[in-house]
Design a protein around this motif. Sequence first.
Motif, PDB file in Angstrom:
ATOM      1  N   PRO A   1       6.930  -9.735   3.286  1.00 61.50           N
ATOM      2  CA  PRO A   1       5.605 -10.169   3.746  1.00 61.50           C
ATOM      3  C   PRO A   1       4.916  -9.196   4.687  1.00 61.50           C
ATOM      4  O   PRO A   1       3.683  -9.112   4.691  1.00 61.50           O
ATOM      5  CB  PRO A   1       5.915 -11.502   4.448  1.00 61.50           C
ATOM      6  N   ALA A   2       5.683  -8.439   5.460  1.00 66.52           N
ATOM      7  CA  ALA A   2       5.057  -7.472   6.374  1.00 66.52           C
ATOM      8  C   ALA A   2       4.198  -6.460   5.636  1.00 66.52           C
ATOM      9  O   ALA A   2       3.174  -5.990   6.161  1.00 66.52           O
ATOM     10  CB  ALA A   2       6.132  -6.753   7.184  1.00 66.52           C
ATOM     11  N   HIS A   3       4.582  -6.103   4.403  1.00 68.09           N
ATOM     12  CA  HIS A   3       3.787  -5.156   3.620  1.00 68.09           C
ATOM     13  C   HIS A   3       2.428  -5.755   3.253  1.00 68.09           C
ATOM     14  O   HIS A   3       1.411  -5.056   3.269  1.00 68.09           O
ATOM     15  CB  HIS A   3       4.543  -4.761   2.352  1.00 68.09           C
ATOM     16  N   LEU A   4       2.430  -7.046   2.920  1.00 70.85           N
ATOM     17  CA  LEU A   4       1.166  -7.701   2.569  1.00 70.85           C
ATOM     18  C   LEU A   4       0.327  -7.943   3.818  1.00 70.85           C
ATOM     19  O   LEU A   4      -0.909  -7.848   3.767  1.00 70.85           O
ATOM     20  CB  LEU A   4       1.442  -9.013   1.838  1.00 70.85           C
ATOM     21  N   ARG A   5       0.983  -8.245   4.925  1.00 71.76           N
ATOM     22  CA  ARG A   5       0.234  -8.415   6.185  1.00 71.76           C
ATOM     23  C   ARG A   5      -0.455  -7.117   6.587  1.00 71.76           C
ATOM     24  O   ARG A   5      -1.564  -7.112   7.123  1.00 71.76           O
ATOM     25  CB  ARG A   5       1.177  -8.875   7.301  1.00 71.76           C
ATOM     26  N   GLU A   6       0.217  -5.998   6.344  1.00 72.72           N
ATOM     27  CA  GLU A   6      -0.383  -4.696   6.655  1.00 72.72           C
ATOM     28  C   GLU A   6      -1.692  -4.506   5.896  1.00 72.72           C
ATOM     29  O   GLU A   6      -2.688  -4.019   6.447  1.00 72.72           O
ATOM     30  CB  GLU A   6       0.607  -3.585   6.312  1.00 72.72           C
TER      31      GLU A   6
ATOM     32  N   ALA B   1       6.547   6.643  -6.139  1.00 79.58           N
ATOM     33  CA  ALA B   1       6.953   7.612  -5.112  1.00 79.58           C
ATOM     34  C   ALA B   1       5.740   8.266  -4.469  1.00 79.58           C
ATOM     35  O   ALA B   1       5.735   8.543  -3.252  1.00 79.58           O
ATOM     36  CB  ALA B   1       7.858   8.672  -5.730  1.00 79.58           C
ATOM     37  N   ALA B   2       4.716   8.520  -5.249  1.00 78.73           N
ATOM     38  CA  ALA B   2       3.546   9.250  -4.741  1.00 78.73           C
ATOM     39  C   ALA B   2       2.474   8.338  -4.155  1.00 78.73           C
ATOM     40  O   ALA B   2       1.488   8.824  -3.600  1.00 78.73           O
ATOM     41  CB  ALA B   2       2.937  10.075  -5.877  1.00 78.73           C
ATOM     42  N   PHE B   3       2.659   7.022  -4.247  1.00 77.24           N
ATOM     43  CA  PHE B   3       1.593   6.091  -3.892  1.00 77.24           C
ATOM     44  C   PHE B   3       1.573   5.800  -2.389  1.00 77.24           C
ATOM     45  O   PHE B   3       2.579   5.413  -1.807  1.00 77.24           O
ATOM     46  CB  PHE B   3       1.782   4.773  -4.656  1.00 77.24           C
ATOM     47  N   ASP B   4       0.424   5.965  -1.772  1.00 76.03           N
ATOM     48  CA  ASP B   4       0.229   5.591  -0.368  1.00 76.03           C
ATOM     49  C   ASP B   4      -1.268   5.502  -0.097  1.00 76.03           C
ATOM     50  O   ASP B   4      -1.960   6.512  -0.027  1.00 76.03           O
ATOM     51  CB  ASP B   4       0.877   6.599   0.580  1.00 76.03           C
ATOM     52  N   LEU B   5      -1.756   4.271   0.023  1.00 76.32           N
ATOM     53  CA  LEU B   5      -3.186   4.055   0.243  1.00 76.32           C
ATOM     54  C   LEU B   5      -3.470   3.484   1.629  1.00 76.32           C
ATOM     55  O   LEU B   5      -4.552   2.945   1.868  1.00 76.32           O
ATOM     56  CB  LEU B   5      -3.751   3.092  -0.816  1.00 76.32           C
TER      57      LEU B   5
ATOM     58  N   ALA C   1       0.824  -1.200   0.000  1.00 81.94           N
ATOM     59  CA  ALA C   1       0.000   0.000   0.000  1.00 81.94           C
ATOM     60  C   ALA C   1       0.859   1.251   0.000  1.00 81.94           C
ATOM     61  O   ALA C   1       0.357   2.368  -0.135  1.00 81.94           O
ATOM     62  CB  ALA C   1      -0.919   0.011   1.225  1.00 81.94           C
ATOM     63  N   HIS C   2       2.166   1.090   0.144  1.00 83.06           N
ATOM     64  CA  HIS C   2       3.155   2.172   0.029  1.00 83.06           C
ATOM     65  C   HIS C   2       4.491   1.493  -0.273  1.00 83.06           C
ATOM     66  O   HIS C   2       4.682   0.321   0.018  1.00 83.06           O
ATOM     67  CB  HIS C   2       3.252   2.968   1.337  1.00 83.06           C
ATOM     68  N   PHE C   3       5.417   2.201  -0.862  1.00 84.75           N
ATOM     69  CA  PHE C   3       6.647   1.563  -1.343  1.00 84.75           C
ATOM     70  C   PHE C   3       7.900   2.195  -0.735  1.00 84.75           C
ATOM     71  O   PHE C   3       8.879   2.483  -1.427  1.00 84.75           O
ATOM     72  CB  PHE C   3       6.700   1.599  -2.875  1.00 84.75           C
TER      73      PHE C   3
END
Length: 375
Positions: free
Chosen positions: A208-213, A180-184, A119-121
């Motif tokens: 995996p923590a990003h997908l768990r979030e 860079a601009a992405f954050d949902l 949801a953010h990079f």
Amino acid sequence: MTVKLLHHTEEGPASAPALLLGPSLGTSLALWDEVAPELSAGHRVIRWDLPGHGGSAADLIRPGATVGDLAALVLELADALGVDRFAYAGVSLGGAVGLHLAVHHPERLTSLAVLCSSAHFGGAAPWRERADRVRREGLDGLAESADARWFTPGFSVPRLVRDHREADPAAYAACCDALAAFDLRDRLGAITVPTLLVAGRQDPATPPAHLREIADAVPAATLVELPGASHLAPAQCPREVLAALRAQLDGPPASGTAVRREVLGDAHVDRAQARQTPFTARFQDFISRYAWGEIWTDPTLSRRERSLITLTALVAHGHHDELALHVRAARRNGLTPEEIGAVLLQTAVYCGVPAANSAFATAQRVLAEEDADRG
């Protein structure tokens, strides 16, 4: 005025439910080569290329682009193809596009699968630095390190590395701007479509923590972690990705009777049931429970693969009436006449020329009848 569309390919029956597959930054629709053909047995699979990647024009994107801009291009493609609602699966940047669609255009999605994405990079700075570097130096340097960023040590897909090197630098940099601009993160709770999240346990880019979030924030989301997978899971672990997507797209296994109807057609099953007597009732129940309820519902093989095997077995044993039935079933399961012909040619080698000769005559009759019905 003609609208310039993202480059894309289509596989599977045009009347089947639509499934759009999105790529990762630096790759092309070839990322899905090991997965899409199997999914096309039951879906109209539409793969697309990012601007400046694969076959898509670079001028579809501009500096300062957003993921919303990419999502708008995907919707333009769907509209041009006459696709109102569709299932969507995307990797990394392609997954971000899917999240944007689920938040801002939920009415267009039937389901969402987000693979090796976020949801953010990691903040804007690294992506702006990468965009600046690519605009100055091109993509050769980044392509050299692609395997280390995409796969576990010792694994490579040369076609994808070549696609990375050959992407348009300006379009690639604009895609970096979008990341860079992405954050949902603050919008994830609004996602209502059925959502599958797939994480590669060895993924350094989107761990995996990003997908768990995302899984923790999206109501009723399902999370699958793939051991041995890095960032481009569909290329490195296609069977595992395919199994996860099938479970998402097809839902729980259908009953034997339902599968029998889907494969053989209502008319055949209705005739079989009309002819049923007390003497044959147990046999019909056996077929529905065992052949169709256990074997044909096993997700290890696709229906397409099962049709290939069944055609061969019927030729070998000379069951021509059943062969005619399963030629029709093979067409429902996504096989083309050319593929059916190739199977029968193979049987000439292993089952004998006379058996194949009879099989070709049966199949030709059935395919001609189908053509006549359509005509």
